[in-house]
Every structure is written in C-alpha cells, then in structure tokens.
Design a protein around this motif. Sequence first.
Motif, PDB file in Angstrom:
ATOM      1  N   THR A  93       2.228  33.572   7.584  1.00 15.87           N
ATOM      2  CA  THR A  93       2.262  34.958   8.078  1.00 15.87           C
ATOM      3  C   THR A  93       2.788  35.881   6.997  1.00 15.87           C
ATOM      4  OG1 THR A  93       2.716  34.146  10.318  1.00 15.87           O
ATOM      5  CG2 THR A  93       3.081  36.487   9.899  1.00 15.87           C
ATOM      6  N   SER A  94       2.037  36.943   6.740  1.00 14.47           N
ATOM      7  CA  SER A  94       2.463  37.966   5.788  1.00 14.47           C
ATOM      8  C   SER A  94       2.850  39.209   6.573  1.00 14.47           C
ATOM      9  CB  SER A  94       1.340  38.290   4.797  1.00 14.47           C
ATOM     10  OG  SER A  94       1.789  39.211   3.825  1.00 14.47           O
ATOM     11  N   LEU A  95       4.113  39.616   6.442  1.00 14.62           N
ATOM     12  CA  LEU A  95       4.683  40.660   7.283  1.00 14.62           C
ATOM     13  C   LEU A  95       4.778  41.991   6.542  1.00 14.62           C
ATOM     14  CD1 LEU A  95       6.080  40.850  10.129  1.00 14.62           C
ATOM     15  CD2 LEU A  95       8.239  40.518   8.914  1.00 14.62           C
ATOM     16  N   SER A  96       4.389  43.070   7.231  1.00 16.51           N
ATOM     17  CA  SER A  96       4.571  44.417   6.697  1.00 16.51           C
ATOM     18  C   SER A  96       5.262  45.256   7.771  1.00 16.51           C
ATOM     19  CB  SER A  96       3.225  45.042   6.326  1.00 16.51           C
ATOM     20  OG  SER A  96       3.409  46.337   5.784  1.00 16.51           O
ATOM     21  N   VAL A  97       6.504  45.663   7.503  1.00 18.24           N
ATOM     22  CA  VAL A  97       7.305  46.415   8.474  1.00 18.24           C
ATOM     23  C   VAL A  97       7.211  47.900   8.164  1.00 18.24           C
ATOM     24  CG1 VAL A  97       9.610  46.787   9.424  1.00 18.24           C
ATOM     25  CG2 VAL A  97       8.887  44.486   8.759  1.00 18.24           C
ATOM     26  N   ILE A  98       6.909  48.691   9.207  1.00 12.61           N
ATOM     27  CA  ILE A  98       6.730  50.136   9.044  1.00 12.61           C
ATOM     28  C   ILE A  98       7.738  50.873   9.919  1.00 12.61           C
ATOM     29  CG2 ILE A  98       5.177  52.083   9.431  1.00 12.61           C
ATOM     30  CD1 ILE A  98       2.861  50.334   8.764  1.00 12.61           C
ATOM     31  N   ALA A  99       8.565  51.714   9.301  1.00 17.56           N
ATOM     32  CA  ALA A  99       9.534  52.503  10.050  1.00 17.56           C
ATOM     33  C   ALA A  99       8.884  53.734  10.672  1.00 17.56           C
ATOM     34  CB  ALA A  99      10.689  52.919   9.138  1.00 17.56           C
ATOM     35  N   ASP A 100       7.939  54.325   9.941  1.00 19.53           N
ATOM     36  CA  ASP A 100       7.263  55.543  10.398  1.00 19.53           C
ATOM     37  C   ASP A 100       5.787  55.231  10.639  1.00 19.53           C
ATOM     38  OD1 ASP A 100       6.186  58.044  10.828  1.00 19.53           O
ATOM     39  OD2 ASP A 100       6.390  58.708   8.746  1.00 19.53           O
ATOM     40  N   PRO A 101       5.330  55.228  11.920  1.00 21.09           N
ATOM     41  CA  PRO A 101       3.950  54.830  12.217  1.00 21.09           C
ATOM     42  C   PRO A 101       2.914  55.910  11.929  1.00 21.09           C
ATOM     43  CG  PRO A 101       5.077  55.351  14.252  1.00 21.09           C
ATOM     44  CD  PRO A 101       6.092  55.507  13.157  1.00 21.09           C
ATOM     45  N   ALA A 102       3.069  56.630  10.810  1.00 22.82           N
ATOM     46  CA  ALA A 102       2.058  57.609  10.404  1.00 22.82           C
ATOM     47  C   ALA A 102       0.854  56.852   9.854  1.00 22.82           C
ATOM     48  CB  ALA A 102       2.627  58.547   9.345  1.00 22.82           C
ATOM     49  N   ILE A 103      -0.346  57.416  10.038  1.00 20.84           N
ATOM     50  CA  ILE A 103      -1.564  56.692   9.695  1.00 20.84           C
ATOM     51  C   ILE A 103      -1.647  56.369   8.201  1.00 20.84           C
ATOM     52  CG2 ILE A 103      -2.965  58.771   9.420  1.00 20.84           C
ATOM     53  CD1 ILE A 103      -4.061  55.342  10.893  1.00 20.84           C
ATOM     54  N   ASP A 104      -1.109  57.243   7.330  1.00 20.08           N
ATOM     55  CA  ASP A 104      -1.162  56.943   5.897  1.00 20.08           C
ATOM     56  C   ASP A 104      -0.284  55.746   5.554  1.00 20.08           C
ATOM     57  OD1 ASP A 104       1.057  58.614   6.533  1.00 20.08           O
ATOM     58  OD2 ASP A 104       1.352  59.030   4.409  1.00 20.08           O
ATOM     59  N   LYS A 105       0.858  55.605   6.250  1.00 20.60           N
ATOM     60  CA  LYS A 105       1.724  54.445   6.029  1.00 20.60           C
ATOM     61  C   LYS A 105       1.033  53.173   6.516  1.00 20.60           C
ATOM     62  CE  LYS A 105       5.531  56.759   4.738  1.00 20.60           C
ATOM     63  NZ  LYS A 105       5.162  58.137   5.022  1.00 20.60           N
ATOM     64  N   ILE A 106       0.301  53.309   7.609  1.00 24.56           N
ATOM     65  CA  ILE A 106      -0.390  52.143   8.176  1.00 24.56           C
ATOM     66  C   ILE A 106      -1.526  51.683   7.270  1.00 24.56           C
ATOM     67  CG2 ILE A 106      -1.827  51.386  10.125  1.00 24.56           C
ATOM     68  CD1 ILE A 106      -0.060  53.257  11.889  1.00 24.56           C
ATOM     69  N   THR A 107      -2.321  52.622   6.760  1.00 23.43           N
ATOM     70  CA  THR A 107      -3.427  52.234   5.877  1.00 23.43           C
ATOM     71  C   THR A 107      -2.901  51.621   4.574  1.00 23.43           C
ATOM     72  OG1 THR A 107      -3.561  54.517   5.056  1.00 23.43           O
ATOM     73  CG2 THR A 107      -5.089  53.876   6.807  1.00 23.43           C
ATOM     74  N   THR A 108      -1.769  52.114   4.085  1.00 19.35           N
ATOM     75  CA  THR A 108      -1.164  51.511   2.887  1.00 19.35           C
ATOM     76  C   THR A 108      -0.785  50.060   3.158  1.00 19.35           C
ATOM     77  OG1 THR A 108      -0.310  53.628   2.087  1.00 19.35           O
ATOM     78  CG2 THR A 108       0.774  51.647   1.270  1.00 19.35           C
ATOM     79  N   ALA A 109      -0.201  49.819   4.337  1.00 23.06           N
ATOM     80  CA  ALA A 109       0.171  48.450   4.710  1.00 23.06           C
ATOM     81  C   ALA A 109      -1.061  47.554   4.814  1.00 23.06           C
ATOM     82  CB  ALA A 109       0.936  48.453   6.028  1.00 23.06           C
ATOM     83  N   VAL A 110      -2.129  48.076   5.415  1.00 16.26           N
ATOM     84  CA  VAL A 110      -3.364  47.294   5.537  1.00 16.26           C
ATOM     85  C   VAL A 110      -3.965  47.028   4.155  1.00 16.26           C
ATOM     86  CG1 VAL A 110      -5.723  47.296   6.441  1.00 16.26           C
ATOM     87  CG2 VAL A 110      -3.842  48.113   7.875  1.00 16.26           C
ATOM     88  N   ASP A 111      -3.941  48.030   3.274  1.00 20.06           N
ATOM     89  CA  ASP A 111      -4.449  47.833   1.907  1.00 20.06           C
ATOM     90  C   ASP A 111      -3.686  46.711   1.197  1.00 20.06           C
ATOM     91  OD1 ASP A 111      -6.462  49.745   1.938  1.00 20.06           O
ATOM     92  OD2 ASP A 111      -5.144  51.357   1.244  1.00 20.06           O
ATOM     93  N   ASP A 112      -2.373  46.697   1.375  1.00 21.76           N
ATOM     94  CA  ASP A 112      -1.560  45.656   0.735  1.00 21.76           C
ATOM     95  C   ASP A 112      -1.930  44.269   1.259  1.00 21.76           C
ATOM     96  OD1 ASP A 112      -0.243  47.543  -0.764  1.00 21.76           O
ATOM     97  OD2 ASP A 112       1.525  47.641   0.553  1.00 21.76           O
ATOM     98  N   LEU A 113      -2.152  44.165   2.555  1.00 20.99           N
ATOM     99  CA  LEU A 113      -2.535  42.870   3.134  1.00 20.99           C
ATOM    100  C   LEU A 113      -3.948  42.480   2.711  1.00 20.99           C
ATOM    101  CD1 LEU A 113      -1.029  43.295   6.719  1.00 20.99           C
ATOM    102  CD2 LEU A 113      -0.214  41.764   4.913  1.00 20.99           C
ATOM    103  N   LYS A 114      -4.830  43.471   2.641  1.00 20.75           N
ATOM    104  CA  LYS A 114      -6.198  43.192   2.208  1.00 20.75           C
ATOM    105  C   LYS A 114      -6.215  42.671   0.774  1.00 20.75           C
ATOM    106  CE  LYS A 114     -10.821  45.182   1.737  1.00 20.75           C
ATOM    107  NZ  LYS A 114     -11.635  46.405   1.731  1.00 20.75           N
TER     108      LYS A 114
END
Length: 356
Positions: A93-114
Amino acid sequence: MNVTFKDVAELANVSTQTVSRVTNGSLNVAPETREKVNAAIKQLGYIPNKGAQILGRAKSKMIGLVTLDILLHGASLLANGVRKQAKNLGYGTSLSVIADPAIDKITTAVDDLKAQRVEFIIMNIPLSSDNAEMLVVQYSSIHFVFIDVPPDSQVNSVSGASYNGAKIAAELMLSLCRKRLLFINGPQGSSASRLRLQGWLDVLKEDADSKIINQFEGDWRASSGYRCMRQALSDGHDFDGVLVANDQMALGVLRALSEFNLSVPQQVSVIGFDDTVDSAYFTPPLTTIKQDFLTIGERAVLLAFSVADKAKKSYRHESIVTELIERKSTQAYRPPQANEQKIKVLLKQIEKLLIE
C-alpha cells in the motif's frame, strides 16, 4: 561522456519526471513542454534506455490510498482495512495523506501515485460528483474506488450507510423522549456528513413535538466538537439531546458538558457515530452508530480488482450496514422531581442574596 535524464531536464528547465513522460510517450504533457524536451534531447544527442523504459512501464504491485489525516480514527481504521486486503492479494500500500481536500492537492497526490505505476487507487477524500467523475476520465488507466462521494456519482464507491445510521440515532433520541435536540455535524463538503444530517432531519420532521435547537459544523476532530458545544452552552441553548456525526467530536462534546456541570445522560443524552475502539471507554461510555471501517477498506480493494476484470464499464456502489450500539450516554428523559425544583429555586434565591 554519457548524457543523462538530468542533463536533458536541466537544459529544458523541467523535472526529470517530465523528461520520463516525454520519452515514454505519455499524453499527460503540455505540447510546448514536449517541444522543449525534444529539442534538448536532440541538442544533447540523448539516447533513451529502452530497457529501463520497459522496466518502468511494468505494473506496480502497490495499491494507492489517498486519505484524510490518519490521526482521525475512521481514516486510520479504513487505511488498515485497505492494507490488510492488499496484502492478502499480494500487494503493498502506497499512502498519500491530504490535509486540505482541494482538487489541485488531490490531483497532485494521484500524479505521484501514477508515477509509481499503481493501477488501483482508493480515494478516502470528500469529493463532489463532478470532481470524482473528472478524475476517472482524466486518469483512465487507473481503477478508482471512492469512499466519500454522493450516492448518485457515476463512479465506483463503497461507504457506510450514513443516512440509515443517522435515522436510527434520531429515532432512539425520540423514543427516549429527548425532544429538544442539538446537531453537531461534520464538514459540509463531506457526502457522509450531509447524509447524516439529512437522516436526522427526516426523522425529526415526522415528530411534531420535537425541535432542532441549533446546528453546528465541526471538522471530525474532538477539538471541534468541544468548541461547538462550548459555543452552544455559552449561547444559553436549552436542549436535552445531542446528535453528533462522529465519535471523536462526541468526545469533545462530553468534555464541554462536564465543564458546564451538565450530567450525561440524566440532563443531556449524547449519541455519536462510528463506534471507534475508544468510544466504549468515554465517560460515560458512548451510545453510537457502528460503522465497520475495516470492512469498508477491504471491500474497496476487492471492488477495485473486480471492476478491473470487467471489459464493460459499469459503476457499482456498495453500502456497508450500520447498527446501533447502546451504552450509558443515553437514557429516557425524566422530569425533575419536586424536591429538585425546590432546591433550584432556593439556590437562585441564595445567589440573588449574595449579589445584593
């Protein structure tokens, strides 16, 4: 001297990850950026390592999890369910924790996992239907499962039965003759939070004698439940029951009531939501709605693998049942005895004399 990715990246003034995307033929690169990188490759005479590219394109044996702060009990338990089920399937499991659920923060997290070549991502973040559906379209190579999206979203999702659980909690309050109720809900952006609020409202509107004294919005943390309850008490609100959208906020509620010398459950009954492992040890032990976070995490992983095996795109939603756990923070309303009323009157008279 051999020319490297880093040399190309420095000349084109981009990241090495961008150079990798260009050389691997990724479509997720702006045309002007692609031109700069190709120009740098040509100028330096860089020759991509095909063997490394083939290795890089290999599918990862990791499942991605984008989640709220894991200091929140629910998020932590759900993450454990994802981890356990992933392990059963031979994945990490690769974990990405987001404090602020803004869409730009979410897409950055998805890019990192991708970039880690993950095929499956579990999204334990509150998202609107539009944003969830946009992610599915934008990252078409990834199999997403969402935990906190509106029920009509055209995405795969797993969640606890928030609406039904909230109705059960409100029905219990009314059955105990608790008619003057205070609501402490979670963040407005969370679909689970909105469903719980709607469940409470739908039950109370069927009872002509019940009254919503006030509504407050917390952030799932105990501190916000404490602040909301302190505010309600400072404002002088008269209530005999509190419906709280999760157990952590309920913990803060119990502390504030204690500080104002209000007894639970005699004067005020309190019901939480989640049945986290500590709620049985609150003072008093908390009546709550049990939500099985571990199962939600496990089912999310299985759903991700299930839809990956289907050629036809069809979206599924799984709702995990919730149930009432009754403990000592609730009891039937009992009108004050006559002697109690007399004592209150005497205390007020004494207080008045002391002031004079």
